[in-house]
Scaffold this motif. Structure first.
Motif, PDB file in Angstrom:
ATOM      1  N   ARG A 259     -20.124   4.510   2.727  1.00 50.40           N
ATOM      2  CA  ARG A 259     -18.737   4.663   3.148  1.00 50.40           C
ATOM      3  C   ARG A 259     -18.477   3.743   4.328  1.00 50.40           C
TER       4      ARG A 259
ATOM      5  N   ALA B 205      -7.545   0.554   4.453  1.00 48.14           N
ATOM      6  CA  ALA B 205      -7.364   1.880   3.874  1.00 48.14           C
ATOM      7  C   ALA B 205      -8.719   2.548   3.745  1.00 48.14           C
TER       8      ALA B 205
ATOM      9  N   GLU C 103     -11.658   4.276   2.312  1.00 50.84           N
ATOM     10  CA  GLU C 103     -12.046   4.366   0.913  1.00 50.84           C
ATOM     11  C   GLU C 103     -13.160   5.370   0.743  1.00 50.84           C
TER      12      GLU C 103
ATOM     13  N   ALA D  40     -18.474   3.676  -1.999  1.00 50.33           N
ATOM     14  CA  ALA D  40     -18.458   2.604  -2.986  1.00 50.33           C
ATOM     15  C   ALA D  40     -19.624   1.674  -2.689  1.00 50.33           C
TER      16      ALA D  40
ATOM     17  N   PHE E  26     -17.094  -3.364  -0.859  1.00 51.96           N
ATOM     18  CA  PHE E  26     -15.873  -3.253  -0.064  1.00 51.96           C
ATOM     19  C   PHE E  26     -15.310  -4.645   0.194  1.00 51.96           C
TER      20      PHE E  26
ATOM     21  N   THR F  69     -12.529  -6.458   2.482  1.00 51.07           N
ATOM     22  CA  THR F  69     -11.657  -6.248   3.632  1.00 51.07           C
ATOM     23  C   THR F  69     -10.957  -7.550   3.977  1.00 51.07           C
TER      24      THR F  69
END
Ligand SMILES: [Cu+2]
Length: 118
Positions: A47, A66, A68, A71, A74, A76
């Motif tokens: 995370r 945001a 999330e 996952a 990521f 960004t």
């Protein structure tokens, strides 16, 4: 039971922190221009908690993104990076609950007039 687990190398791996598989751009990359975004790929779901940019002499800029769920990848968006050395600092929560962090060093080459010619 515990002895059996201890003998399995796999058990140790499963309990380790999540780690970064790779990033795009890669750490220590030298770029002709500021990238629009940075991608962080983890070896297992994690995370992402925070991302900030540090440029020599400037205060650390925290990027908003945001929140999330867990996952493995990521993306960004990053603001225009200044020419020179930039550090993208990230923090995340490993799947085992431990905080992990890292820095992606990106060097942006100074813009030259010639490079802008069509
Ligand atoms: Cu851990």
């Amino acid at each position: 039971m515990f002895a059996a687990l201890a003998m399995l190398g796999i058990a140790t791996t499963a309990l380790a922190h999540s780690t970064v598989k790779n990033t795009v751009p890669a750490n220590e990359a030298v770029l002709p221009a500021s990238p629009p975004a940075v991608v962080i790929n983890f070896n297992e779901p994690a995370r992402l908690v925070s991302v900030s940019v540090v440029h020599a002499g400037a205060p650390e800029r925290k990027l908003t993104f945001a929140p999330e769920a867990e996952a493995t990848s990521f993306t960004t968006a990053v603001p225009q990076l200044e020419p020179g050395r930039n550090e993208i600092k990230w923090r995340a929560l490993s799947r085992d609950g431990h905080p992990i962090s890292g820095t992606i060093v990106l060097t942006v080459q100074p813009a030259t007039g010639a490079a802008k010619a069509p």
